[in-house]
Design a protein around this motif. Structure first.
Motif, mmCIF file in Angstrom:
data_model
loop_
_atom_site.group_PDB
_atom_site.id
_atom_site.type_symbol
_atom_site.label_atom_id
_atom_site.label_comp_id
_atom_site.label_asym_id
_atom_site.label_seq_id
_atom_site.Cartn_x
_atom_site.Cartn_y
_atom_site.Cartn_z
ATOM 1 N N SER A 1 5.732 24.558 -8.098
ATOM 2 C CA SER A 1 5.181 23.297 -7.937
ATOM 3 C C SER A 1 3.573 23.462 -8.229
ATOM 4 N N TYR A 2 2.780 23.610 -8.847
ATOM 5 C CA TYR A 2 1.611 24.117 -9.706
ATOM 6 C C TYR A 2 0.603 23.413 -9.637
ATOM 7 N N ARG A 3 -0.246 23.768 -8.856
ATOM 8 C CA ARG A 3 -1.691 23.350 -8.475
ATOM 9 C C ARG A 3 -2.578 23.554 -9.436
ATOM 10 N N TYR A 4 -3.351 22.518 -10.091
ATOM 11 C CA TYR A 4 -4.814 22.477 -11.026
ATOM 12 C C TYR A 4 -5.994 22.818 -9.999
ATOM 13 N N PRO A 5 -6.208 24.535 -10.854
ATOM 14 C CA PRO A 5 -8.010 24.558 -10.201
ATOM 15 C C PRO A 5 -8.590 23.383 -10.572
ATOM 16 N N PHE A 6 -9.925 23.599 -9.853
ATOM 17 C CA PHE A 6 -11.090 22.643 -10.168
ATOM 18 C C PHE A 6 -10.625 21.234 -10.028
ATOM 19 N N CYS A 7 -9.615 20.473 -8.916
ATOM 20 C CA CYS A 7 -9.351 19.306 -8.897
ATOM 21 C C CYS A 7 -9.428 18.372 -8.054
ATOM 22 N N TRP A 8 -10.330 17.621 -8.488
ATOM 23 C CA TRP A 8 -10.592 17.082 -6.922
ATOM 24 C C TRP A 8 -9.200 15.433 -6.727
ATOM 25 N N ARG A 9 -8.773 16.038 -5.474
ATOM 26 C CA ARG A 9 -7.255 14.820 -5.235
ATOM 27 C C ARG A 9 -6.831 13.783 -4.100
ATOM 28 N N PRO A 10 -7.452 12.364 -5.143
ATOM 29 C CA PRO A 10 -7.941 11.590 -4.235
ATOM 30 C C PRO A 10 -6.390 10.779 -4.070
ATOM 31 N N VAL A 11 -5.541 10.706 -4.387
ATOM 32 C CA VAL A 11 -4.815 10.289 -4.771
ATOM 33 C C VAL A 11 -3.452 11.526 -3.984
ATOM 34 N N PHE B 1 -6.813 5.948 -22.060
ATOM 35 C CA PHE B 1 -6.254 6.173 -21.055
ATOM 36 C C PHE B 1 -5.401 5.885 -20.835
ATOM 37 N N GLY B 2 -4.516 6.877 -21.303
ATOM 38 C CA GLY B 2 -3.189 7.149 -21.865
ATOM 39 C C GLY B 2 -2.763 7.882 -21.012
ATOM 40 N N ASN B 3 -3.995 8.607 -20.957
ATOM 41 C CA ASN B 3 -3.863 10.361 -19.953
ATOM 42 C C ASN B 3 -3.753 9.866 -18.653
ATOM 43 N N LEU B 4 -4.297 8.928 -18.124
ATOM 44 C CA LEU B 4 -3.922 8.496 -16.614
ATOM 45 C C LEU B 4 -3.186 7.342 -16.327
ATOM 46 N N ILE B 5 -2.634 6.474 -17.156
ATOM 47 C CA ILE B 5 -1.857 5.153 -17.294
ATOM 48 C C ILE B 5 -0.137 6.065 -17.566
ATOM 49 N N GLY B 6 0.512 7.170 -18.340
ATOM 50 C CA GLY B 6 1.636 7.886 -18.167
ATOM 51 C C GLY B 6 2.052 8.663 -17.410
ATOM 52 N N PRO B 7 0.973 9.348 -16.818
ATOM 53 C CA PRO B 7 1.144 10.254 -15.483
ATOM 54 C C PRO B 7 1.132 8.956 -14.569
ATOM 55 N N LEU B 8 0.281 7.703 -14.628
ATOM 56 C CA LEU B 8 0.689 7.110 -13.224
ATOM 57 C C LEU B 8 2.126 6.124 -13.370
ATOM 58 N N ILE B 9 2.612 5.883 -14.531
ATOM 59 C CA ILE B 9 3.870 5.131 -14.378
ATOM 60 C C ILE B 9 4.580 6.480 -14.204
ATOM 61 N N GLU C 1 -0.346 15.531 -8.733
ATOM 62 C CA GLU C 1 -0.701 16.579 -9.260
ATOM 63 C C GLU C 1 -1.338 16.284 -10.791
ATOM 64 N N ALA C 2 -0.401 15.595 -11.780
ATOM 65 C CA ALA C 2 -1.136 15.381 -12.701
ATOM 66 C C ALA C 2 -1.754 14.559 -12.465
ATOM 67 N N LEU C 3 -1.573 12.553 -12.052
ATOM 68 C CA LEU C 3 -2.733 12.197 -11.864
ATOM 69 C C LEU C 3 -4.141 12.772 -11.029
ATOM 70 N N ASN C 4 -3.467 13.668 -10.600
ATOM 71 C CA ASN C 4 -5.459 13.644 -9.846
ATOM 72 C C ASN C 4 -5.934 14.462 -10.650
ATOM 73 N N PHE C 5 -5.723 15.028 -11.571
ATOM 74 C CA PHE C 5 -6.025 16.127 -12.527
ATOM 75 C C PHE C 5 -6.647 15.385 -13.608
#
Length: 122
Positions: free
Chosen positions: A111-121, A34-42, A60-64
């Motif tokens: 400013s970059y927006r990921y394609p195919f991204c759900w954005r809950p945050v 889960f480092g892919n979530l923890i890193g951007p979150l921190i 955007e990074a966290l949402n992706f």
């Protein structure tokens, strides 16, 4: 000069660098579960008050990474019917490429927006 012609100020080099780190922090997932979530979150939590650009790119990074993690979880369940293996490969390659593109764009001050991204945050 009208508002539509007003140039948008370029974020400083330090701000752009922190925004880039928010995207690249996802590669912590190669080392930690889960480092892919923890890193951007921190990083986002530490630096979001510094600048709106870091805040936007961190979210955007966290949402992706949330989206990619959910796609990986579904792919793991689909391994039972074989389709999960190629989906895991596709998601892994796609997430890696898009993360690198986002990091480069953020470092360029775009400013970059990921394609195919759900954005809950938000």
């Amino acid at each position: 000069m009208s508002d539509s012609q007003t140039p948008i100020p370029q974020p400083s080099a330090e701000i752009r660098q922190w925004a880039m780190f928010c995207h690249l922090a996802a590669f912590l997932g190669l080392v930690l579960p889960f480092g892919n979530l923890i890193g951007p979150l921190i990083l986002w939590q530490m630096k979001k008050e510094t600048d709106p650009f870091i805040d936007a790119q961190g979210k955007e990074a966290l949402n992706f990474q949330i989206t990619a993690s959910l796609a990986i979880a579904v792919s793991i369940m689909l391994i039972v019917v074989i389709i999960g293996f190629p989906l895991l490969l596709l998601i892994g390659i796609g997430a890696t490429v898009l993360t690198i593109i986002a990091a480069i764009k953020a470092n360029d001050g775009l400013s970059y927006r990921y394609p195919f991204c759900w954005r809950p945050v938000k």
